[in-house]
Design an enzyme around this catalytic site. Structure first.
Site, PDB file in Angstrom:
ATOM      1  N   LYS A   1      11.982   8.749  -0.528  1.00 40.10           N
ATOM      2  CA  LYS A   1      11.047   8.843   0.625  1.00 40.10           C
ATOM      3  C   LYS A   1      11.556   7.749   1.568  1.00 40.10           C
ATOM      4  CE  LYS A   1       7.466   6.664   2.088  1.00 40.10           C
ATOM      5  NZ  LYS A   1       7.799   6.640   3.399  1.00 40.10           N
TER       6      LYS A   1
ATOM      7  N   GLY B   1      11.276  -3.124   1.259  1.00 46.94           N
ATOM      8  CA  GLY B   1      10.319  -2.948   2.431  1.00 46.94           C
ATOM      9  C   GLY B   1       9.752  -4.204   2.625  1.00 46.94           C
ATOM     10  N   SER B   2       8.508  -4.418   3.368  1.00 43.16           N
ATOM     11  CA  SER B   2       7.881  -5.635   3.741  1.00 43.16           C
ATOM     12  C   SER B   2       7.262  -6.201   2.344  1.00 43.16           C
ATOM     13  CB  SER B   2       7.003  -5.355   4.996  1.00 43.16           C
ATOM     14  OG  SER B   2       5.777  -4.552   4.481  1.00 43.16           O
ATOM     15  N   THR B   3       6.969  -7.377   2.293  1.00 42.55           N
ATOM     16  CA  THR B   3       6.282  -8.177   1.262  1.00 42.55           C
ATOM     17  C   THR B   3       4.613  -7.631   1.434  1.00 42.55           C
ATOM     18  OG1 THR B   3       7.422 -10.174   1.238  1.00 42.55           O
ATOM     19  CG2 THR B   3       5.399 -10.476   0.387  1.00 42.55           C
ATOM     20  N   ALA B   4       4.206  -7.404   2.440  1.00 46.54           N
ATOM     21  CA  ALA B   4       2.832  -6.825   2.576  1.00 46.54           C
ATOM     22  C   ALA B   4       2.702  -5.466   1.801  1.00 46.54           C
ATOM     23  CB  ALA B   4       2.394  -6.830   4.112  1.00 46.54           C
ATOM     24  N   THR B   5       3.805  -4.348   1.941  1.00 46.43           N
ATOM     25  CA  THR B   5       3.457  -3.111   1.368  1.00 46.43           C
ATOM     26  C   THR B   5       3.894  -3.455   0.060  1.00 46.43           C
ATOM     27  OG1 THR B   5       4.201  -2.171   3.525  1.00 46.43           O
ATOM     28  CG2 THR B   5       4.297  -0.783   1.784  1.00 46.43           C
ATOM     29  N   GLY B   6       4.876  -4.108  -0.490  1.00 43.15           N
ATOM     30  CA  GLY B   6       5.299  -4.432  -1.864  1.00 43.15           C
ATOM     31  C   GLY B   6       4.241  -4.845  -2.508  1.00 43.15           C
TER      32      GLY B   6
ATOM     33  N   GLU C   1      12.296  -5.391  -3.293  1.00 39.93           N
ATOM     34  CA  GLU C   1      13.108  -6.022  -2.601  1.00 39.93           C
ATOM     35  C   GLU C   1      12.336  -6.197  -1.068  1.00 39.93           C
ATOM     36  OE1 GLU C   1      16.126  -7.080  -3.465  1.00 39.93           O
ATOM     37  OE2 GLU C   1      16.194  -6.076  -5.530  1.00 39.93           O
TER      38      GLU C   1
ATOM     39  N   CYS D   1      17.304  -8.260   6.102  1.00 35.24           N
ATOM     40  CA  CYS D   1      16.314  -8.896   5.223  1.00 35.24           C
ATOM     41  C   CYS D   1      16.835 -10.303   4.874  1.00 35.24           C
ATOM     42  CB  CYS D   1      16.060  -8.198   3.798  1.00 35.24           C
ATOM     43  SG  CYS D   1      17.525  -7.965   3.014  1.00 35.24           S
TER      44      CYS D   1
ATOM     45  N   GLU E   1       8.475 -13.975   9.193  1.00 36.40           N
ATOM     46  CA  GLU E   1       9.773 -13.248   9.248  1.00 36.40           C
ATOM     47  C   GLU E   1       9.634 -12.664  10.596  1.00 36.40           C
ATOM     48  OE1 GLU E   1      10.343  -9.502   6.858  1.00 36.40           O
ATOM     49  OE2 GLU E   1      12.413 -10.176   6.578  1.00 36.40           O
TER      50      GLU E   1
HETATM   51  P1  NAD Z   1       7.386  -1.543   5.204  1.00 40.36           P
HETATM   52  O1  NAD Z   1       6.907  -2.176   4.138  1.00 40.36           O
HETATM   53  O2  NAD Z   1       6.670  -1.245   6.430  1.00 40.36           O
HETATM   54  O3  NAD Z   1       8.084   0.040   4.602  1.00 40.36           O
HETATM   55  C1  NAD Z   1       8.921   0.225   3.858  1.00 40.36           C
HETATM   56  C2  NAD Z   1       8.709   1.743   3.273  1.00 40.36           C
HETATM   57  O4  NAD Z   1       7.589   1.726   2.482  1.00 40.36           O
HETATM   58  C3  NAD Z   1       8.695   2.799   4.246  1.00 40.36           C
HETATM   59  O5  NAD Z   1       9.327   3.919   3.447  1.00 40.36           O
HETATM   60  C4  NAD Z   1       7.137   2.986   4.364  1.00 40.36           C
HETATM   61  O6  NAD Z   1       6.844   4.566   4.565  1.00 40.36           O
HETATM   62  C5  NAD Z   1       7.043   3.154   2.747  1.00 40.36           C
HETATM   63  N1  NAD Z   1       5.236   2.611   2.719  1.00 40.36           N
HETATM   64  C6  NAD Z   1       4.208   2.411   3.716  1.00 40.36           C
HETATM   65  N2  NAD Z   1       3.285   1.960   2.886  1.00 40.36           N
HETATM   66  C7  NAD Z   1       3.205   2.305   1.720  1.00 40.36           C
HETATM   67  C8  NAD Z   1       2.347   2.479   0.529  1.00 40.36           C
HETATM   68  N3  NAD Z   1       1.107   1.793   0.573  1.00 40.36           N
HETATM   69  N4  NAD Z   1       2.781   2.444  -0.730  1.00 40.36           N
HETATM   70  C9  NAD Z   1       4.429   2.862  -0.877  1.00 40.36           C
HETATM   71  N5  NAD Z   1       5.119   2.840   0.321  1.00 40.36           N
HETATM   72  C10 NAD Z   1       4.633   2.490   1.667  1.00 40.36           C
HETATM   73  O7  NAD Z   1       8.969  -2.122   5.477  1.00 40.36           O
HETATM   74  P2  NAD Z   1       9.667  -1.790   7.114  1.00 40.36           P
HETATM   75  O8  NAD Z   1       8.990  -2.421   8.002  1.00 40.36           O
HETATM   76  O9  NAD Z   1      10.061  -0.418   6.866  1.00 40.36           O
HETATM   77  O10 NAD Z   1      11.054  -2.747   6.725  1.00 40.36           O
HETATM   78  C11 NAD Z   1      11.228  -4.034   7.125  1.00 40.36           C
HETATM   79  C12 NAD Z   1      10.947  -5.074   5.749  1.00 40.36           C
HETATM   80  O11 NAD Z   1      11.815  -4.797   4.659  1.00 40.36           O
HETATM   81  C13 NAD Z   1      11.207  -6.244   6.257  1.00 40.36           C
HETATM   82  O12 NAD Z   1      10.260  -7.246   5.597  1.00 40.36           O
HETATM   83  C14 NAD Z   1      12.607  -6.653   5.520  1.00 40.36           C
HETATM   84  O13 NAD Z   1      12.683  -8.161   5.181  1.00 40.36           O
HETATM   85  C15 NAD Z   1      12.470  -5.738   4.249  1.00 40.36           C
HETATM   86  N6  NAD Z   1      13.614  -5.633   3.526  1.00 40.36           N
HETATM   87  C16 NAD Z   1      13.952  -6.189   2.317  1.00 40.36           C
HETATM   88  C17 NAD Z   1      15.172  -6.012   2.030  1.00 40.36           C
HETATM   89  C18 NAD Z   1      15.640  -6.445   0.504  1.00 40.36           C
HETATM   90  O14 NAD Z   1      16.670  -6.202   0.018  1.00 40.36           O
HETATM   91  N7  NAD Z   1      14.813  -7.544   0.004  1.00 40.36           N
HETATM   92  C19 NAD Z   1      16.208  -5.219   2.477  1.00 40.36           C
HETATM   93  C20 NAD Z   1      15.685  -4.567   3.823  1.00 40.36           C
HETATM   94  C21 NAD Z   1      14.777  -4.945   4.269  1.00 40.36           C
END
Ligand code: NAD
Length: 470
Positions: free
Chosen positions: A170, A221-226, A243, A277, A373
């Site tokens: 996704k 993705g973001s820590t909040a969503t993680g 990640e 990131c 960040e």
């Molecule tokens: P995000 O967390 O907003 O979204 C990431 C993904 O999660 C998207 O596909 C989104 O649709 C999906 N998503 C949203 N809500 C969800 C839920 N409740 N359950 C499951 N999936 C859900 O992140 P973003 O804004 O797209 O990306 C930027 C962030 O990603 C930054 O914080 C960056 O540091 C981080 N990042 C980390 C790495 C790493 O390897 N550590 C690499 C790249 C980016």
């Protein structure tokens, strides 16, 4: 001209969505394509297909699966210019950086196709044979963000497929199209159901991660969503790799040439318009060279070519989406009150989400731009006079993803690097990410790892067979 149509790959078929939504080019803030959107029924079909494909796929030899992953790499390479152009349109990065991401993706798939998981003999004595095998997990949900939509998918797809898992991928809603294009390649090469792709508008992620037939969630993705992903996976005790975000510090040591070091730090902060990131998100510079480094950073920032990534010569493209643009703007508005802007400082007066490279000095450590960040081309430069103190300041963060140390005395620089609490610290280089080297975050930057043999193991379960003769 009729706009190109994009389809989701479900069970070997390229299908339309239950509805569609616009994909915006961040350089114009205008829609340029439509993306099909999945509903819950399509999500269910994708998971069912992946589950059905798993027994036959996992029963193939690893050599056969690796051969098909290699074929994916070849097909991606053959269409690299098309992928790079589309990546620039949806993500915003300059075309040469888009090409770099696509070729890095090819390289990553090929690297995983070379890797093998071997059974390990733990004991073979007195008739007792103990062997540890590694078995695939089942259906993997791969969820990716918008900053590197292609390579971050390959970091998951390569190891998942080689080890015998099937997948539902996704992409982020603002950068779905390159993933859909990759679906066309998968359709031609893989058995139906091995890879399925669904697109959403941030509404299906939690349904995917909590689904009982998903064995593992590979999330970037973001820590909040993680945190939400981890909570929703708890019900099924699913495997997760997370990640997440970072707030990487660069520590410049006092034995460097300030001008040369400023150039390196600048590149580490501004590539992909800071949306990495592991971008350098705060720089700590010795008091004695603080003015020189700040001034050189400002000179480089002012000289940067900021433009539509599709135009030749562009060095810094737009912020990828409006929400992120607003977030960086807000941090800038605050930082302008607290520190001194040496270059940039405000969005460009043109369509699109453009923020020019910005250098800000004299902020204190509690400024939101230093603590949070920023994920944009905005670098706070901070002063230090004591090495123990600066290490403590670098570590004073909920994040621990990467970091850099810059110093001529390599032994000393390595000693400093060892004291940074993060998954990776680069010394005198940046972004040396390699599919053969594990990559992971500490603290709230993540759990588990990607890449390398450790990353391959994340897609398997260790399985012990312990036998004695009758
Ligand atoms: P995000 O967390 O907003 O979204 C990431 C993904 O999660 C998207 O596909 C989104 O649709 C999906 N998503 C949203 N809500 C969800 C839920 N409740 N359950 C499951 N999936 C859900 O992140 P973003 O804004 O797209 O990306 C930027 C962030 O990603 C930054 O914080 C960056 O540091 C981080 N990042 C980390 C790495 C790493 O390897 N550590 C690499 C790249 C980016």
């Amino acid at each position: 001209m009729k706009a190109r149509e994009y389809r989701m790959l479900i069970d070997g078929d390229l299908i339309a969505g239950s509805s569609a939504f616009d994909v915006i080019n961040p350089a114009t803030a205008e829609p340029f394509a439509q993306c099909p959107k999945a509903d819950e029924a399509i999500l269910e079909r994708a998971i069912t297909a992946a589950k059905r494909a798993f027994p036959a796929w996992s029963a193939k030899s690893i050599e056969e699966r690796a051969r098909l992953v290699d074929k994916l790499a070849d097909a991606l390479e053959a269409r690299a210019p098309e992928f790079a152009g589309l990546l620039t349109s949806e993500q915003g990065k300059p075309l040469d950086q888009a090409m770099f991401e696509i070729m890095g993706s090819v390289f990553t798939l090929r690297a995983f196709a070379q890797m093998r998981i071997e059974a390990k003999s733990i004991r073979n004595a007195n008739g007792n044979l103990v062997i540890e095998h590694r078995t695939p997990l089942g259906v993997v949900a791969a969820i990716t963000p918008w900053n590197f939509p292609v390579i971050l998918l390959m970091n998951k797809l390569g190891p998942a497929l080689v080890t015998g898992n099937t997948m539902v991928a996704k992409p982020a809603p603002t950068t779905p199209l390159t993933t859909l294009l990759f679906g066309e390649i998968c359709k031609d090469i893989l058995p139906p159901g091995v890879v399925n792709i669904i697109c959403d508008q941030n509404d299906l992620g939690s349904k995917l991660t909590s689904h009982p037939d998903i064995a593992k969630v590979a999330f970037t993705g973001s820590t909040a969503t993680g945190k939400k992903v981890m909570a929703s996976a708890a019900g099924g005790v699913k495997r997760v790799t997370l990640e997440l975000g970072g707030n990487d510090a660069a520590i410049v040591l006092d034995d460097v040439d300030p001008i040369a070091a400023a150039g390196k730090v600048y590149d580490g902060a501004m590539a992909n318009a800071g949306q990495i990131c592991v971008a350098i998100k705060r720089a700590y510079v010795p008091e004695a060279m603080y003015d020189d480094v700040c001034n050189e950073l400002a000179r480089l920032a002012k000289a940067a070519v900021v433009d539509d990534g599709a135009n030749q010569g562009t060095q810094v493209g737009p912020i990828q989406n409006r929400m992120q643009f607003e977030k960086v703007k807000k941090l800038l508005d605050d930082a302008r009150q607290r520190g001194r802007v040496l270059a940039g400082g405000a969005p460009l007066d043109r369509p699109g989400y453009f923020i020019p490279p910005t250098i800000i000095r004299d902020l204190d450590d509690d400024a939101p731009l230093v603590r949070e960040e920023q994920f944009g081309p905005v670098l706070p430069v901070l002063k230090y006079s004591n090495i123990d103190d600066v290490i403590a300041r670098a570590n004073d963060s909920e994040y621990g993803l990467g970091g850099t140390v810059w110093g001529r005395d390599l032994d000393r620089a390595i000693e400093v690097a060892k004291r940074i609490d993060s998954g990776t610290v680069w010394v005198n280089q940046h972004l040396a990410i390699d599919p053969n080297i594990p990559f992971r975050g500490s603290k709230q930057s993540g759990i588990g790892g990607e890449l390398g043999e450790a990353g391959l193991h994340e897609y398997t379960q260790a399985h012990i067979v312990n036998a004695v003769p009758l």
